[in-house]
Design an enzyme around this catalytic site. Sequence first.
Site, PDB file in Angstrom:
ATOM      1  CB  CYS A  66       9.000  53.924 -72.071  1.00 24.85           C
ATOM      2  SG  CYS A  66      10.088  53.170 -71.970  1.00 24.85           S
ATOM      3  CB  CYS A 177      12.520  57.250 -77.887  1.00 23.46           C
ATOM      4  SG  CYS A 177      12.953  58.382 -76.290  1.00 23.46           S
TER       5      CYS A 177
HETATM    6  N1  DGL Z   1      11.157  57.032 -73.189  1.00 19.20           N
HETATM    7  C1  DGL Z   1      11.318  55.821 -73.485  1.00 19.20           C
HETATM    8  C2  DGL Z   1      11.801  55.091 -74.533  1.00 19.20           C
HETATM    9  O1  DGL Z   1      10.361  55.106 -75.232  1.00 19.20           O
HETATM   10  C3  DGL Z   1      12.947  55.845 -72.824  1.00 19.20           C
HETATM   11  C4  DGL Z   1      13.844  56.985 -72.771  1.00 19.20           C
HETATM   12  C5  DGL Z   1      15.580  56.581 -71.827  1.00 19.20           C
HETATM   13  O2  DGL Z   1      14.792  56.286 -70.785  1.00 19.20           O
HETATM   14  O3  DGL Z   1      16.190  56.234 -72.916  1.00 19.20           O
HETATM   15  O4  DGL Z   1      12.378  54.964 -74.928  1.00 19.20           O
END
Ligand code: DGL
Length: 255
Positions: A66, A177
């Site tokens: 993430c 993301c």
């Molecule tokens: N998948 C996440 C990222 O890589 C976060 C997405 C979220 O929860 O806003 O930033």
Amino acid sequence: MFDSGVGGLSVLREIRSLLPNESLMYVADSGHVPYGEKSPEFIRERCRVLAAFLLSQGAKALVLACNTATVAGVAELRELYPQLPLVGMEPAVKPAAAATQSGVVGVLATTGTLKSAKFAALLDRFASDVRVITQPCPGLVERIEAGELDAAATRELLQGYVAPLLAEGCDTLILGCTHYPFIKPLLRSLVPESVSLIDTGAAVARQVQRLLAERDLLATGPAQPAQFWSSGEPQAMQHVLPLLWGSAARVCALP
Ligand code: DGL
């Protein structure tokens, strides 16, 4: 590995394909998704809780799958667990700056990632010769969590985020993301063929391989079936797993 939700499965898939002997554990913090608009303090607390849980289950290495959690929490986790092989994620600014022909790069990411000091430092370091246009994408993560990868509403939302980037002349888009690789086919259909789409899942898998090899921690197999936990509704994750992970599996409630 953990993520705010199911996005990190895009990274887990890369790790499974590069390191098929490794036994994988994944926590989706879906009870708190999205992280994108939450405070760094809140996300840091979640990072501490989820890391402690995975270590209690016997994890030998940790991947923050993430970008938003990494900018908020990776430094603190490195302090807490100095010996642990730990891999975080950041938007692929360096390869994008090298790839662009037009000199204009677009970054699709969460508000939290784009507002962070870590992202600003990344731009200072690698993007001084190119123009970088950032685009937060509120609402997109929720569509992907629901498995709506090519629904009309998802297309419309994404179109609204991408059109201004194309109008500015971006020929390279960073998927900053871990949820976004799941809508890559949709994104591909919205941008000209000449636009490059860059994400970091494969690079992260190679970094995990490097760290494990350095410490002589690579597994020789056979791997245990991947284990999944969710802090949200396990059934909801179980429902989208075949689509996002490629096979069905049981999802347990995060204790
Ligand atoms: N998948 C996440 C990222 O890589 C976060 C997405 C979220 O929860 O806003 O930033």
